[in-house]
Design a protein around this motif. Structure first.
Motif, PDB file in Angstrom:
ATOM      1  N   GLU A  43     -14.434   8.048 -20.896  1.00 38.39           N
ATOM      2  CA  GLU A  43     -15.166   8.220 -22.161  1.00 38.39           C
ATOM      3  C   GLU A  43     -14.320   8.989 -23.172  1.00 38.39           C
ATOM      4  O   GLU A  43     -14.261   8.630 -24.350  1.00 38.39           O
ATOM      5  N   LEU A  44     -13.661  10.053 -22.722  1.00 41.12           N
ATOM      6  CA  LEU A  44     -12.801  10.836 -23.613  1.00 41.12           C
ATOM      7  C   LEU A  44     -11.610  10.010 -24.096  1.00 41.12           C
ATOM      8  O   LEU A  44     -11.235  10.070 -25.271  1.00 41.12           O
ATOM      9  N   MET A  45     -11.024   9.229 -23.192  1.00 45.51           N
ATOM     10  CA  MET A  45      -9.879   8.391 -23.560  1.00 45.51           C
ATOM     11  C   MET A  45     -10.278   7.338 -24.589  1.00 45.51           C
ATOM     12  O   MET A  45      -9.481   6.973 -25.453  1.00 45.51           O
ATOM     13  N   SER A  46     -11.504   6.849 -24.511  1.00 49.21           N
ATOM     14  CA  SER A  46     -11.939   5.805 -25.440  1.00 49.21           C
ATOM     15  C   SER A  46     -12.139   6.329 -26.857  1.00 49.21           C
ATOM     16  O   SER A  46     -12.227   5.551 -27.792  1.00 49.21           O
ATOM     17  N   LYS A  47     -12.183   7.639 -27.020  1.00 42.77           N
ATOM     18  CA  LYS A  47     -12.372   8.244 -28.335  1.00 42.77           C
ATOM     19  C   LYS A  47     -11.051   8.524 -29.059  1.00 42.77           C
ATOM     20  O   LYS A  47     -11.046   8.910 -30.216  1.00 42.77           O
ATOM     21  N   ASP A  54      -2.635  -2.939 -33.372  1.00 40.64           N
ATOM     22  CA  ASP A  54      -2.024  -3.173 -32.059  1.00 40.64           C
ATOM     23  C   ASP A  54      -3.055  -3.823 -31.138  1.00 40.64           C
ATOM     24  O   ASP A  54      -3.981  -3.173 -30.661  1.00 40.64           O
ATOM     25  N   LYS A  55      -2.884  -5.124 -30.904  1.00 33.38           N
ATOM     26  CA  LYS A  55      -3.850  -5.893 -30.121  1.00 33.38           C
ATOM     27  C   LYS A  55      -3.966  -5.365 -28.691  1.00 33.38           C
ATOM     28  O   LYS A  55      -5.070  -5.241 -28.156  1.00 33.38           O
ATOM     29  N   GLU A  56      -2.845  -5.034 -28.069  1.00 37.10           N
ATOM     30  CA  GLU A  56      -2.872  -4.535 -26.696  1.00 37.10           C
ATOM     31  C   GLU A  56      -3.588  -3.186 -26.613  1.00 37.10           C
ATOM     32  O   GLU A  56      -4.334  -2.926 -25.674  1.00 37.10           O
ATOM     33  N   ALA A  57      -3.376  -2.343 -27.611  1.00 35.57           N
ATOM     34  CA  ALA A  57      -4.059  -1.046 -27.637  1.00 35.57           C
ATOM     35  C   ALA A  57      -5.563  -1.237 -27.771  1.00 35.57           C
ATOM     36  O   ALA A  57      -6.347  -0.518 -27.130  1.00 35.57           O
ATOM     37  N   GLN A  58      -5.984  -2.191 -28.572  1.00 41.54           N
ATOM     38  CA  GLN A  58      -7.415  -2.476 -28.731  1.00 41.54           C
ATOM     39  C   GLN A  58      -8.014  -3.008 -27.429  1.00 41.54           C
ATOM     40  O   GLN A  58      -9.123  -2.637 -27.062  1.00 41.54           O
ATOM     41  N   TYR A  60      -6.964  -2.321 -24.451  1.00 44.12           N
ATOM     42  CA  TYR A  60      -7.004  -1.155 -23.577  1.00 44.12           C
ATOM     43  C   TYR A  60      -8.234  -0.293 -23.886  1.00 44.12           C
ATOM     44  O   TYR A  60      -8.966   0.107 -22.972  1.00 44.12           O
ATOM     45  N   MET A  61      -8.476  -0.032 -25.156  1.00 42.83           N
ATOM     46  CA  MET A  61      -9.621   0.794 -25.555  1.00 42.83           C
ATOM     47  C   MET A  61     -10.938   0.119 -25.168  1.00 42.83           C
ATOM     48  O   MET A  61     -11.865   0.789 -24.701  1.00 42.83           O
ATOM     49  N   ASN A  62     -11.018  -1.196 -25.350  1.00 37.49           N
ATOM     50  CA  ASN A  62     -12.231  -1.916 -24.975  1.00 37.49           C
ATOM     51  C   ASN A  62     -12.461  -1.868 -23.466  1.00 37.49           C
ATOM     52  O   ASN A  62     -13.596  -1.759 -23.008  1.00 37.49           O
ATOM     53  N   LEU A  63     -11.374  -1.961 -22.700  1.00 32.22           N
ATOM     54  CA  LEU A  63     -11.501  -1.937 -21.243  1.00 32.22           C
ATOM     55  C   LEU A  63     -11.957  -0.577 -20.741  1.00 32.22           C
ATOM     56  O   LEU A  63     -12.870  -0.493 -19.913  1.00 32.22           O
ATOM     57  N   ILE A  64     -11.346   0.504 -21.198  1.00 33.21           N
ATOM     58  CA  ILE A  64     -11.684   1.804 -20.628  1.00 33.21           C
ATOM     59  C   ILE A  64     -13.128   2.209 -20.916  1.00 33.21           C
ATOM     60  O   ILE A  64     -13.693   3.002 -20.171  1.00 33.21           O
ATOM     61  N   LYS A  65     -13.739   1.628 -21.933  1.00 29.69           N
ATOM     62  CA  LYS A  65     -15.166   1.875 -22.189  1.00 29.69           C
ATOM     63  C   LYS A  65     -16.036   1.270 -21.087  1.00 29.69           C
ATOM     64  O   LYS A  65     -17.169   1.681 -20.895  1.00 29.69           O
ATOM     65  N   LYS A  66     -15.494   0.288 -20.359  1.00 33.10           N
ATOM     66  CA  LYS A  66     -16.245  -0.428 -19.326  1.00 33.10           C
ATOM     67  C   LYS A  66     -16.043   0.145 -17.921  1.00 33.10           C
ATOM     68  O   LYS A  66     -16.676  -0.307 -16.981  1.00 33.10           O
ATOM     69  N   LEU A  67     -15.164   1.123 -17.780  1.00 31.52           N
ATOM     70  CA  LEU A  67     -14.802   1.621 -16.453  1.00 31.52           C
ATOM     71  C   LEU A  67     -15.591   2.870 -16.076  1.00 31.52           C
ATOM     72  O   LEU A  67     -15.905   3.703 -16.920  1.00 31.52           O
ATOM     73  N   ASP A  68     -15.878   2.972 -14.773  1.00 30.09           N
ATOM     74  CA  ASP A  68     -16.604   4.128 -14.246  1.00 30.09           C
ATOM     75  C   ASP A  68     -15.720   5.050 -13.429  1.00 30.09           C
ATOM     76  O   ASP A  68     -15.845   6.268 -13.500  1.00 30.09           O
ATOM     77  N   ASN A  69     -14.844   4.477 -12.614  1.00 29.82           N
ATOM     78  CA  ASN A  69     -14.098   5.286 -11.673  1.00 29.82           C
ATOM     79  C   ASN A  69     -12.825   4.556 -11.251  1.00 29.82           C
ATOM     80  O   ASN A  69     -12.860   3.361 -11.014  1.00 29.82           O
ATOM     81  N   LEU A  70     -11.749   5.292 -11.148  1.00 29.11           N
ATOM     82  CA  LEU A  70     -10.476   4.767 -10.651  1.00 29.11           C
ATOM     83  C   LEU A  70      -9.942   5.746  -9.616  1.00 29.11           C
ATOM     84  O   LEU A  70      -9.855   6.950  -9.884  1.00 29.11           O
ATOM     85  N   LYS A  71      -9.634   5.210  -8.431  1.00 28.91           N
ATOM     86  CA  LYS A  71      -9.026   6.024  -7.384  1.00 28.91           C
ATOM     87  C   LYS A  71      -7.813   5.271  -6.861  1.00 28.91           C
ATOM     88  O   LYS A  71      -7.920   4.105  -6.481  1.00 28.91           O
ATOM     89  N   VAL A  72      -6.662   5.949  -6.876  1.00 31.24           N
ATOM     90  CA  VAL A  72      -5.438   5.373  -6.352  1.00 31.24           C
ATOM     91  C   VAL A  72      -4.839   6.381  -5.376  1.00 31.24           C
ATOM     92  O   VAL A  72      -4.657   7.550  -5.719  1.00 31.24           O
ATOM     93  N   PHE A  73      -4.555   5.901  -4.171  1.00 29.43           N
ATOM     94  CA  PHE A  73      -3.943   6.736  -3.148  1.00 29.43           C
ATOM     95  C   PHE A  73      -2.668   6.038  -2.676  1.00 29.43           C
ATOM     96  O   PHE A  73      -2.697   4.852  -2.369  1.00 29.43           O
ATOM     97  N   THR A  74      -1.561   6.775  -2.633  1.00 22.19           N
ATOM     98  CA  THR A  74      -0.305   6.208  -2.156  1.00 22.19           C
ATOM     99  C   THR A  74       0.267   7.098  -1.049  1.00 22.19           C
ATOM    100  O   THR A  74       0.074   8.322  -1.073  1.00 22.19           O
ATOM    101  N   THR A  75       0.960   6.465  -0.114  1.00 19.52           N
ATOM    102  CA  THR A  75       1.577   7.209   0.978  1.00 19.52           C
ATOM    103  C   THR A  75       2.754   6.421   1.546  1.00 19.52           C
ATOM    104  O   THR A  75       2.807   5.201   1.387  1.00 19.52           O
ATOM    105  N   THR A  76       3.648   7.140   2.197  1.00 19.70           N
ATOM    106  CA  THR A  76       4.716   6.503   2.966  1.00 19.70           C
ATOM    107  C   THR A  76       4.555   6.835   4.448  1.00 19.70           C
ATOM    108  O   THR A  76       5.357   6.393   5.264  1.00 19.70           O
ATOM    109  N   SER A  77       3.533   7.591   4.798  1.00 20.70           N
ATOM    110  CA  SER A  77       3.264   7.979   6.178  1.00 20.70           C
ATOM    111  C   SER A  77       2.636   6.816   6.949  1.00 20.70           C
ATOM    112  O   SER A  77       1.640   6.233   6.500  1.00 20.70           O
ATOM    113  N   THR A  78       3.192   6.494   8.110  1.00 13.70           N
ATOM    114  CA  THR A  78       2.624   5.406   8.920  1.00 13.70           C
ATOM    115  C   THR A  78       1.248   5.784   9.457  1.00 13.70           C
ATOM    116  O   THR A  78       0.368   4.930   9.574  1.00 13.70           O
ATOM    117  N   ARG A  79       1.038   7.060   9.768  1.00 19.72           N
ATOM    118  CA  ARG A  79      -0.264   7.521  10.255  1.00 19.72           C
ATOM    119  C   ARG A  79      -1.332   7.336   9.178  1.00 19.72           C
ATOM    120  O   ARG A  79      -2.402   6.771   9.431  1.00 19.72           O
TER     121      ARG A  79
END
Length: 176
Positions: A43-47, A54-58, A60-79
């Motif tokens: 919500e803050l980013m959309s403001k 800039d079409k791509e920026a627009q 992006y702004m339209n998309l982030i208004k539609k999002l609720d949650n983003l979680k990204v986890f990365t690892t190199t550990s096999t476990r």
């Protein structure tokens, strides 16, 4: 009848909590890099003021208004990779996600699962799991929730530089 209703409500509520916390155990682990963006941040980013020409920026702004949650986890550990894979498999089965696509290229396995929304191309949740194949053998687990169109995702992965974003863009190119 009252017991049946209470049981049904408790089941639905517990599924909601499971969906939100299914991958939270990876947040804060030493072998895991986490990126978590909540609805308030979107919500803050959309403001933020952007160049309206800039079409791509627009997009992006339209998309982030539609999002609720983003979680990204990365690892190199096999476990941790094994734990992430087990958690993703369990979540896919219990939450009713359907496979959008699977790519196996040079030892890199990419799985993209979705929970469909109201329209044909509407997505309520996108889950991406990437395992192996790169020189650093990085595993990526990404969960994105909201009400968005699959074709809009490449704008988000480009602007936020999300790990696995290049793989997601290539995998979903032309899908609508």
């Amino acid at each position: 009848m009252k017991k049946i209703i209470i049981t049904l409500v408790m089941t639905l509520v517990s599924n909601l909590f499971f969906a939100q916390a299914a991958f939270d155990k990876f947040d804060g682990q030493d072998d895991v890099t986490s990126i978590i963006v909540n609805k308030k941040m979107f919500e803050l980013m959309s403001k933020v003021k952007m160049d309206s020409s800039d079409k791509e920026a627009q997009q992006y702004m339209n998309l982030i208004k539609k999002l609720d949650n983003l979680k990204v986890f990365t690892t190199t550990s096999t476990r941790v990779t094994s734990e992430m894979k087990a958690a993703a498999d369990k979540y896919i089965k219990t939450d009713g996600l359907e496979e959008l696509m699977r790519v196996n290229n040079g030892g890199k396995n990419i799985r993209i699962m979705v929970k469909s929304g109201a329209g044909d191309s509407q997505i309520k949740e996108l889950l991406m799991f990437i395992e192996g194949g790169s020189k650093d053998n990085q595993t990526v687990l990404m969960s994105l929730t909201g009400a968005f169109d699959l074709s809009e995702i490449s704008v988000l992965t480009d602007k936020m530089r999300i790990p696995g974003g290049d793989d997601l863009r290539r995998a979903t190119k032309g899908k609508k």
